[in-house]
Write an enzyme that holds these catalytic residues in place. Sequence first.
Site, PDB file in Angstrom:
ATOM      1  N   THR A 162     -26.875 -13.165 -25.097  1.00  0.00           N
ATOM      2  CA  THR A 162     -28.196 -12.538 -25.154  1.00  0.00           C
ATOM      3  C   THR A 162     -29.172 -13.065 -24.098  1.00  0.00           C
ATOM      4  O   THR A 162     -30.177 -12.416 -23.816  1.00  0.00           O
ATOM      5  CB  THR A 162     -28.830 -12.728 -26.537  1.00  0.00           C
ATOM      6  OG1 THR A 162     -28.938 -14.133 -26.823  1.00  0.00           O
ATOM      7  CG2 THR A 162     -28.008 -12.040 -27.605  1.00  0.00           C
ATOM      8  N   ASP A 163     -28.898 -14.230 -23.495  1.00  0.00           N
ATOM      9  CA  ASP A 163     -29.854 -14.799 -22.551  1.00  0.00           C
ATOM     10  C   ASP A 163     -30.144 -13.859 -21.384  1.00  0.00           C
ATOM     11  O   ASP A 163     -31.289 -13.738 -20.947  1.00  0.00           O
ATOM     12  CB  ASP A 163     -29.345 -16.140 -22.016  1.00  0.00           C
ATOM     13  CG  ASP A 163     -29.618 -17.289 -22.976  1.00  0.00           C
ATOM     14  OD1 ASP A 163     -30.265 -17.059 -24.011  1.00  0.00           O
ATOM     15  OD2 ASP A 163     -29.180 -18.420 -22.680  1.00  0.00           O
ATOM     16  N   THR A 210     -22.828 -15.942 -27.158  1.00  0.00           N
ATOM     17  CA  THR A 210     -22.862 -16.467 -28.520  1.00  0.00           C
ATOM     18  C   THR A 210     -21.949 -15.693 -29.455  1.00  0.00           C
ATOM     19  O   THR A 210     -21.371 -16.269 -30.380  1.00  0.00           O
ATOM     20  CB  THR A 210     -24.307 -16.436 -29.061  1.00  0.00           C
ATOM     21  OG1 THR A 210     -25.144 -17.217 -28.201  1.00  0.00           O
ATOM     22  CG2 THR A 210     -24.393 -16.985 -30.474  1.00  0.00           C
ATOM     23  N   SER A 251     -24.012 -16.343 -20.881  1.00  0.00           N
ATOM     24  CA  SER A 251     -24.586 -15.357 -19.969  1.00  0.00           C
ATOM     25  C   SER A 251     -25.545 -15.960 -18.958  1.00  0.00           C
ATOM     26  O   SER A 251     -25.827 -15.337 -17.922  1.00  0.00           O
ATOM     27  CB  SER A 251     -25.274 -14.236 -20.744  1.00  0.00           C
ATOM     28  OG  SER A 251     -26.421 -14.702 -21.420  1.00  0.00           O
TER      29      SER A 251
END
Length: 334
Positions: free
Chosen positions: A99-100, A20, A66
């Site tokens: 961030t995933d 992101t 990710s």
Amino acid sequence: MFEERSKSRPRVVVVGTGGTIASSATVSTDFHNYDVSDSIEQILAAVPEAAELADLCGVQAVNISSHRIDNSILLSLARRVSEALDDPGTDGVVITHGTDTLEETAYFLHLVLRTTKPVVVVGAMRPARSLSSDGALNFFNAVATATTQSSRGKGVLVVANGHIYGARDVMKRDTSSIDAIQGSKFGILGEVREHAAQFFHSPVQRHTASSEFEINRLQELPQVDILFDHQAAGTHLCRASVEAGSKAIVVAGMGNGSLSPGLRKGAALARDAGVIFIRASRSGQGIVAPLHSDAELGIITAGSLPPQKARILAMLGIAHAKDIEQLQRAFDSY
């Protein structure tokens, strides 16, 4: 105690992987429908203030969301970062990441990088150029952390919303909130203040320079599956995992890693097939304590590692030819 940055100008290698923080949406108020669009050079150009802290060198490892990262990308990224750290001219590394799965990549690097130099992983919850985008400030704070002398020797760090977390205990605990990245019950290590990191705690488990795992010894990572336990769970997913060639199964068990009758049968099935079986918890935090029945079924307990990080440690342990007893010691130490 607050510590001034070194007076000599540091050099930080910034490794871009996408996520992101490197994305943009067609509508500034859409925080969910967007694509990776920006290169690491564009991220650097968007935050010129970071260049006032250090000489920055951008490296594009990959440029993807990710949730698309797999084992081969993990290995390739670790080698790129290790090479950068081996350069005597490099004082620290910042990795931009989605961030995933940020917590998984950070923990993997935390275990395989043999270094005391600062390594900081950073992401964003809102795409670039959206309303209240958090990426630019997160990135600036990550560079500030990487250039602070007291960041050395603390393993891989994660910076979000002005807070500094250790890679072992950081988790994404919300789907889309701006403060989704948190430190579970073990809290934060420090904060970024006055353009530098200020620490209050240090990691005590083994990591980086004291780790026995070596990226140079790894050509591939074994298949390790995660199963989510629940009421009335069957053994069929354990059987499918074994038949698919998994070398270990991590179960997100209930409470203290408690197993349903179906998953207990699955543990026996795995044991008979020579597949490692690991009890973790779906609770989100807390320590999975050993039970008397674990020895009978050859079960390893994950301690305070959540399932997704237990998988990372299991892959590395198996890749380094550890037996069950050695693996349990690893879970107790890392």
